[in-house]
Write a protein that holds these residues in place. Sequence first.
Motif, short mmCIF file in Angstrom:
data_model
loop_
_atom_site.label_atom_id
_atom_site.label_comp_id
_atom_site.label_asym_id
_atom_site.label_seq_id
_atom_site.Cartn_x
_atom_site.Cartn_y
_atom_site.Cartn_z
N VAL A 32 47.02 -43.67 -18.72
CA VAL A 32 46.67 -44.72 -19.46
C VAL A 32 45.24 -45.41 -19.02
O VAL A 32 45.18 -45.39 -17.85
CB VAL A 32 47.66 -45.75 -19.65
CG1 VAL A 32 47.44 -47.22 -20.26
CG2 VAL A 32 48.97 -45.20 -20.17
N GLU A 34 42.59 -48.39 -19.58
CA GLU A 34 42.10 -49.75 -20.12
C GLU A 34 40.44 -49.98 -19.71
O GLU A 34 40.43 -50.30 -18.64
CB GLU A 34 43.03 -51.09 -19.70
CG GLU A 34 44.36 -50.49 -20.66
CD GLU A 34 45.17 -51.96 -20.23
OE1 GLU A 34 44.86 -52.70 -19.39
OE2 GLU A 34 46.71 -51.97 -20.73
N ASN A 43 39.11 -51.74 -24.59
CA ASN A 43 40.00 -50.92 -25.45
C ASN A 43 41.12 -50.06 -24.66
O ASN A 43 41.43 -50.33 -23.37
CB ASN A 43 38.95 -49.62 -25.65
CG ASN A 43 38.29 -49.18 -24.46
OD1 ASN A 43 38.52 -49.56 -23.45
ND2 ASN A 43 37.16 -48.28 -24.60
N ARG A 44 41.95 -49.05 -25.15
CA ARG A 44 42.95 -48.79 -24.48
C ARG A 44 43.01 -47.20 -25.01
O ARG A 44 43.30 -47.00 -26.10
CB ARG A 44 44.17 -49.34 -24.84
CG ARG A 44 45.57 -48.82 -24.18
CD ARG A 44 46.95 -49.52 -24.37
NE ARG A 44 48.16 -49.06 -24.03
CZ ARG A 44 48.56 -49.04 -22.59
NH1 ARG A 44 47.98 -50.24 -21.92
NH2 ARG A 44 49.62 -48.63 -22.23
N THR A 46 45.21 -43.54 -24.49
CA THR A 46 46.67 -43.16 -23.75
C THR A 46 46.46 -41.57 -24.01
O THR A 46 45.94 -40.88 -25.21
CB THR A 46 47.63 -43.84 -24.45
OG1 THR A 46 47.58 -43.48 -25.83
CG2 THR A 46 47.92 -45.15 -24.18
N CYS A 51 41.87 -39.80 -23.19
CA CYS A 51 41.02 -40.49 -21.74
C CYS A 51 40.00 -39.46 -21.37
O CYS A 51 38.97 -39.95 -21.15
CB CYS A 51 42.23 -40.52 -20.60
SG CYS A 51 43.35 -41.88 -20.78
N GLU A 105 46.73 -43.98 -14.28
CA GLU A 105 46.48 -45.28 -14.81
C GLU A 105 44.85 -45.74 -14.09
O GLU A 105 44.54 -45.32 -13.08
CB GLU A 105 47.63 -46.08 -14.08
CG GLU A 105 47.30 -47.66 -14.84
CD GLU A 105 48.50 -48.47 -14.11
OE1 GLU A 105 49.11 -48.93 -15.22
OE2 GLU A 105 48.57 -48.62 -13.10
N LEU A 107 42.71 -49.14 -14.89
CA LEU A 107 42.59 -50.40 -15.50
C LEU A 107 41.40 -51.08 -15.20
O LEU A 107 41.05 -51.24 -14.04
CB LEU A 107 43.80 -51.30 -15.05
CG LEU A 107 45.05 -50.68 -15.36
CD1 LEU A 107 46.20 -51.98 -14.78
CD2 LEU A 107 45.52 -50.29 -16.88
#
Length: 113
Positions: A32, A34, A43-44, A46, A51, A105, A107
């Motif tokens: 994930v 962000e 934006n995101r 997944t 990615c 992840e 972020l």
Amino acid sequence: MTDTATVIQQFNEAFLERAPEKLVDIISDDCVMEGVGPAPDGNRWTGYEECLAGWRSLATDPAMRFEVEHVDVDGDRAVVRWRVQAEEPFRGVNLMRVRDGRIVEALGYGKRP
């Protein structure tokens, strides 16, 4: 298994060297990400494909040049401070988590103009 510091180094090299092929083996299927924009929440992305496509686009964008300011690694987590040179330069930070040698992840938070 690849340790967190090695994965993050390879991730950063992909952007510094404009070499998105370095991302292929270090993104988890359940990753994930962000991003810092667009406002207000970014934006995101997944999953592996989203990615990889998103990071590939950023790494090869000729209008942007990334600089790594500092990296801190603690276990499976890393904090990467960076700067982007672009039409409107800005700084930011990625909070990263790695599991089994792959990014799960990322972020991103930025100080945008």
